[in-house]
Design an enzyme around this catalytic site. Sequence first.
Site, PDB file in Angstrom:
ATOM      1  N   ALA A   1       0.857  -1.193   0.000  1.00  0.00           N
ATOM      2  CA  ALA A   1       0.000   0.000   0.000  1.00  0.00           C
ATOM      3  C   ALA A   1       0.886   1.233   0.000  1.00  0.00           C
ATOM      4  O   ALA A   1       2.064   1.179   0.361  1.00  0.00           O
ATOM      5  CB  ALA A   1      -0.932   0.012   1.220  1.00  0.00           C
TER       6      ALA A   1
ATOM      7  N   GLY B   1       0.150   8.850   2.376  1.00  0.00           N
ATOM      8  CA  GLY B   1       0.628  10.208   2.199  1.00  0.00           C
ATOM      9  C   GLY B   1       2.054  10.420   2.653  1.00  0.00           C
ATOM     10  O   GLY B   1       2.754  11.290   2.130  1.00  0.00           O
ATOM     11  N   MET B   2       2.512   9.642   3.665  1.00  0.00           N
ATOM     12  CA  MET B   2       3.862   9.825   4.180  1.00  0.00           C
ATOM     13  C   MET B   2       4.764   8.648   3.903  1.00  0.00           C
ATOM     14  O   MET B   2       5.976   8.779   3.972  1.00  0.00           O
ATOM     15  CB  MET B   2       3.825  10.060   5.704  1.00  0.00           C
ATOM     16  CG  MET B   2       3.223  11.356   6.126  1.00  0.00           C
ATOM     17  SD  MET B   2       3.610  11.799   7.839  1.00  0.00           S
ATOM     18  CE  MET B   2       3.969  10.243   8.591  1.00  0.00           C
TER      19      MET B   2
ATOM     20  N   THR C   1       5.245   4.275   2.215  1.00  0.00           N
ATOM     21  CA  THR C   1       4.807   3.137   1.418  1.00  0.00           C
ATOM     22  C   THR C   1       5.057   1.879   2.230  1.00  0.00           C
ATOM     23  O   THR C   1       6.105   1.743   2.862  1.00  0.00           O
ATOM     24  CB  THR C   1       5.576   3.065   0.088  1.00  0.00           C
ATOM     25  OG1 THR C   1       5.392   4.291  -0.616  1.00  0.00           O
ATOM     26  CG2 THR C   1       5.066   1.917  -0.761  1.00  0.00           C
TER      27      THR C   1
ATOM     28  N   ASP D   1      -6.790   8.209  13.647  1.00  0.00           N
ATOM     29  CA  ASP D   1      -7.159   7.895  12.254  1.00  0.00           C
ATOM     30  C   ASP D   1      -7.881   6.553  12.196  1.00  0.00           C
ATOM     31  O   ASP D   1      -7.514   5.670  11.423  1.00  0.00           O
ATOM     32  CB  ASP D   1      -5.918   7.882  11.366  1.00  0.00           C
ATOM     33  CG  ASP D   1      -6.272   7.957   9.888  1.00  0.00           C
ATOM     34  OD1 ASP D   1      -7.409   8.350   9.576  1.00  0.00           O
ATOM     35  OD2 ASP D   1      -5.419   7.636   9.048  1.00  0.00           O
TER      36      ASP D   1
END
Length: 688
Positions: free
Chosen positions: A21, A24-25, A27, A137
């Site tokens: 996956a 944003g910051m 992988t 989150d």
Amino acid sequence: MSDPVAGTLVDNRYAVTSRLARGGMSTVYLAVDQRLDREVALKVLHPHLAADENFLGRLGREAKAAARLSHPHVVGVLDQGNDGNTAYLVMEYIKGHTLRDLLRERVALTPRLALALIDPVVEGLAAAHAAGFIHRDVKPENVLIADDGRIKIGDFGLARAVTSSTSTGALIGTVAYISPELVLGKPADARSDVYAVGIMLYEMLTGRQPFEGEVPIQVAYQHVNDVVGPPSDLVPRLAGEVDELVQWCTANDPENRPVDGNALLQELRHIRTNLTDAELDLQPPAAAAAAGLHQTEVLGRAGNPTTLMPPSRPAAPAYPPRQYRQAEANPTEQVAYHQRPGLTLPDDDDAGSGWSPPPPRLGKRAQRKVDRESEKLRAAAAATPVRTLREGNPHRRGLVWVVILILAALLATGAGWFFGMGPGAAAAVPAVANKTVAQAQQLLDTVGFHSTTSDVFDDDVPTGLVVGSEPAAGTEIRKFQPVSLLVSKGPQLFPLPDLTHGNLDDAKMALNGAGMALGTVTEKFDDQAAAGSVLSQDPAAGTPARHGTPVGITVSKGPQPLPVPSVVGKKGDDAVAAIEAAGLTAKVAPDRVFDRNVPEGAVVSQTPADGTLTRGGSVTLTLSKGPKMVAVPSFIGKQAAEAEQALKKLGFEVRRNNILGGFFGTVRDQSPVNREVPEGSVVTITVV
């Protein structure tokens, strides 16, 4: 598209298999920990952020904070480090799928399945809140469902320790599940996670999110200004307790939500055990599950539709934690709390009008609780006899109580021994790394642990010594739980790949794929191999070596350049010999040329005249035919000026000899005359 990290070896330990996956910051990759021979999830910070010290510090804090949180329903953090420009975090790999995948497949879930899936998520959050962490989150993408049925909440990457300094106005999290206080830049705490759980439970029950919009700011606006409606608006006949649970979690004011995950978990389990099978197995309508939330269109005065935000819904009653517990304990207070807000009672003048205030309205859940309490009281009253039908023997009853007390004392003593000093006692696993198996087993036996052994490859620990243990050293477990000793088999050896069939870049890729390192690169000239191609390697291909072994390679610089010697003026045979001695090939031009300065058979010119050529390069030689023969005409009796001009035009050098000053300017004599001589010869004229 190819991924530069896939197929590489990070930190000489983690062999990256594939990409899982991208966020944003960072992988996330699937990798194999070659030291412990297990699959892990490798979270790699994006390269443009890895150079930022603030992000590296944040990643380090994430690892330290999350590694302290150990719970069956929380994805564990195993390691963290830097490898050159690669900053990474190693996490437990959960093979399976996410709750988002399940919702894509089924759209909406039955209350039984939804509550069963949300239970371990809340339990994991409760453990995190108790340890002083908040997630920030919570969303279906972060709920991992393993193939064996385990459910864990992952990616505590945005979690931060809740300390006196934890107060941030940054908008962190996914907008569909973000709490109103985070949108407003207020401090977040455990109740922000509870809000996200409520939104997620609403989506699981109805198949859609309560707030949607074309741009994220519209959704954020609704979180602050609107109220999450009851799921039963979309799922008719849904139990009122479930409605109240969702709205309790999603109250706009954090003070009206459960105080943390543990408070929510207790109420969640209470509801699950009290709902009927029909209520738990209620199937959501297919239309409600598949429908999407569209914007509301309102006609303006001219009849043109104007796009507005979805209208606000009236607030449903929400239980603040303290008032809710009081309502549980005292049904009358619960009734007072559920009285319709804003209701105005009549004045004394209306007493005879026949109007009477409506009875206080209860929620379904509250009404059922009152009914259950009333039923218990009636049952207790019916089961209590008015008088004792049989008195019995008081001494016998006393003896029975003595026996019961003794048995209870024995059981309490046994349980205290079992969990305090016996096999059920908790103890920390001792450090056994770099010890022999016998020494490690003796240490474990001293503490009271039973151990097993398993062999693993390790590049650093010698063969036969213990690499570590599972659970790891320092972990507190019960003494009856087994401890596995990981015994080193030494470094795992792999055959070196053949690097001599490509260029330098191909060799680097082959070494990375095999988990080896690039050693010294030597360059040398080679007349046969193209520049950049690999000529040889050391150690040779097929040699067994451990991961990370440096392999030296020799790379071709191409054919060696050779200087072109100058042979102009040399005789033809000598010139050819000199060219061939320099490693070049001499070619003689078929046509010779006249040259007044170069004797016949000597080299007049060469191509190329200088510079370098590769071995066997060709040099063309042009030979001389000697000077050109020109007939000298007689100019005796003619004027000297005319004679000089004509002779020079023919290519001769003119020498003048004056007699008596050459007063008349007439040629009296000339030498040579009327014969052929080499071009450029000297012709002497005598002038009177």
